[in-house]
Design an enzyme around this catalytic site. Structure first.
Site, mmCIF file in Angstrom:
data_model
loop_
_atom_site.group_PDB
_atom_site.id
_atom_site.type_symbol
_atom_site.label_atom_id
_atom_site.label_comp_id
_atom_site.label_asym_id
_atom_site.label_seq_id
_atom_site.Cartn_x
_atom_site.Cartn_y
_atom_site.Cartn_z
ATOM 1 N N LYS A 123 0.809 -1.264 -0.059
ATOM 2 C CA LYS A 123 0.002 -0.131 0.061
ATOM 3 C C LYS A 123 0.909 1.141 0.000
ATOM 4 C CE LYS A 123 -3.640 -2.528 2.309
ATOM 5 N NZ LYS A 123 -4.376 -3.050 3.467
ATOM 6 N N GLN A 167 -4.930 -2.186 9.640
ATOM 7 C CA GLN A 167 -4.518 -3.360 8.924
ATOM 8 C C GLN A 167 -5.106 -4.580 9.583
ATOM 9 O OE1 GLN A 167 -3.261 -3.868 5.998
ATOM 10 N NE2 GLN A 167 -3.544 -6.038 6.104
ATOM 11 N N ASP A 190 -11.713 2.409 3.924
ATOM 12 C CA ASP A 190 -12.050 0.958 3.858
ATOM 13 C C ASP A 190 -13.499 0.922 3.662
ATOM 14 O OD1 ASP A 190 -9.951 -0.761 3.591
ATOM 15 O OD2 ASP A 190 -9.686 -1.044 5.793
#
Length: 366
Positions: A123, A167, A190
């Site tokens: 990422k 995460q 997200d």
């Protein structure tokens, strides 16, 4: 069929399947890194997009028909993701030149899972490739939930941060729901905040962000000109991360949607009626050729390790769908790897850019 095991094939769940070793590291660090086809037919349509713009090249248009030899069009997620990153990079550059703002993404990693660290590193590289600033917090496995919440609070208040990603998976002593809910909805890139999911589920409401993997699935269908309206769609799997939001997105596109899950009777028969299939269960090669209607379009979200003595790693990655069988029947199918995976990160970048543009009311488009 009742004995089949359905699992969540999201990046966090897939991580639990891979044979990686954990490492201990107590450090806490904060770093800044600067001819489309209608499903089930061969009628061409012009490609549409979910949030970005469709390619001008005709090389991706789906034209495959059923054959006894492999004939399905390969839906190349890697290539599409590359084009999306180029589009994002252009918008990031334009935004910086116009108002002096660079989008920023903060990632919080807890623990020393090698696979999670790899995802975070990918990422970061993706952010760098498009000019988005990335910030990383790495906490030890025994960090307290309060420590994580403190960093989230700081990022919520930081105007240079436009997206916050925690995460997954988190260590077992942490309440995942509490932590994810602490991310302000305006920075929930997200797309997992209950208000974003709730808005996604309701007609006439628009979420600020759509979960990245389901968004990437729909984007692939758009970029390849697959007509969704009025089609029968089957989503295999009902996770909060992929299955459920994918079904809601398909419904928003006016598909007739069925969800197949671990308690579904006759899943093969139901799936065989579908024009469009999104499989997200985390079971290698579960969806066989006999499950597929000729001319169907298949998006395979699964990433599953299977033993392979010929591989230097001792295993290879396969999807939920038996590619060798379905490619002889389907009109188009995503490969594994190289299908949905690259799209997930591209959609994360897209959501981060959208957040920054919304924060500054920046309207520039192509």
């Amino acid at each position: 069929m009742a004995s089949m095991i359905f699992t969540d094939p999201s990046s966090s769940a897939t991580a639990r399947l891979l044979p990686f070793t954990r490492f201990r590291n107590g450090a806490v660090s904060l770093r800044r890194f600067v001819g489309p086809v209608r499903a089930g037919s061969l009628t061409p349509t012009f490609p549409r997009t979910l949030s970005l713009h469709s390619p001008r090249s005709s090389s991706r248009f789906i034209t495959a028909a059923m054959a006894t030899e492999p004939s399905a069009k390969v839906i190349d997620g890697k290539s599409v993701a590359k084009q999306i990153r180029e589009e994002i990079s252009a918008q990031v550059s334009k935004m910086k030149d116009a108002i002096g703002v660079v989008p920023g993404l903060a990632v919080i990693l807890v623990g020393d899972r090698k696979d999670s660290a790899t995802y975070v590193r990918n990422k970061k590289k993706a952010c760098e490739s498009v000019g988005i600033n990335s910030f990383e917090v790495h906490l030890p496995d025994d960090a307290s939930e309060q420590e994580v919440l403190k960093f989230i609070s700081n990022f919520n208040d930081d105007p240079s941060i436009h997206g916050i990603l925690v995460q997954l998976p988190l260590p077992s002593h942490m309440n995942e729901q509490n932590i994810l809910n602490a991310v302000t909805i305006e920075k929930d890139v997200d797309g997992f905040h209950p208000l974003n999911i709730g808005r996604l589920a309701m007609r006439g409401r628009e979420p600020l962000f759509v979960p990245c993997t389901p968004k990437g699935c729909i984007e692939l269908l758009h970029r390849y000109g697959v007509d969704i309206k009025g089609k029968r769609a089957v989503v295999i799997g009902r996770s909060n991360i992929v299955g459920m939001p994918a079904a809601m997105l398909l419904q928003r596109e006016d598909a007739t949607v069925t969800i197949v899950h671990s308690r579904t009777k006759n899943p093969e028969e139901i799936t065989r009626q579908a024009d469009i299939i999104i499989s997200a269960v985390g079971q290698p090669n579960m969806v066989r050729g006999s499950w597929i209607k000729p001319g169907a379009v298949i998006i395979d979200v699964g990433i599953n390790p299977v033993e392979d003595a010929s591989s230097p790693r001792g295993y290879r990655l396969v999807g939920d769908v038996c590619y060798e069988e379905v490619c002889k029947i389907a009109a188009a199918v995503t490969p594994v790897p190289g299908g949905v995976g690259p799209m997930t990160i591209a959609m994360l970048l897209s959501n981060t850019l959208s957040s920054a543009k919304r924060a500054y009311n920046f309207k520039w488009e192509f």
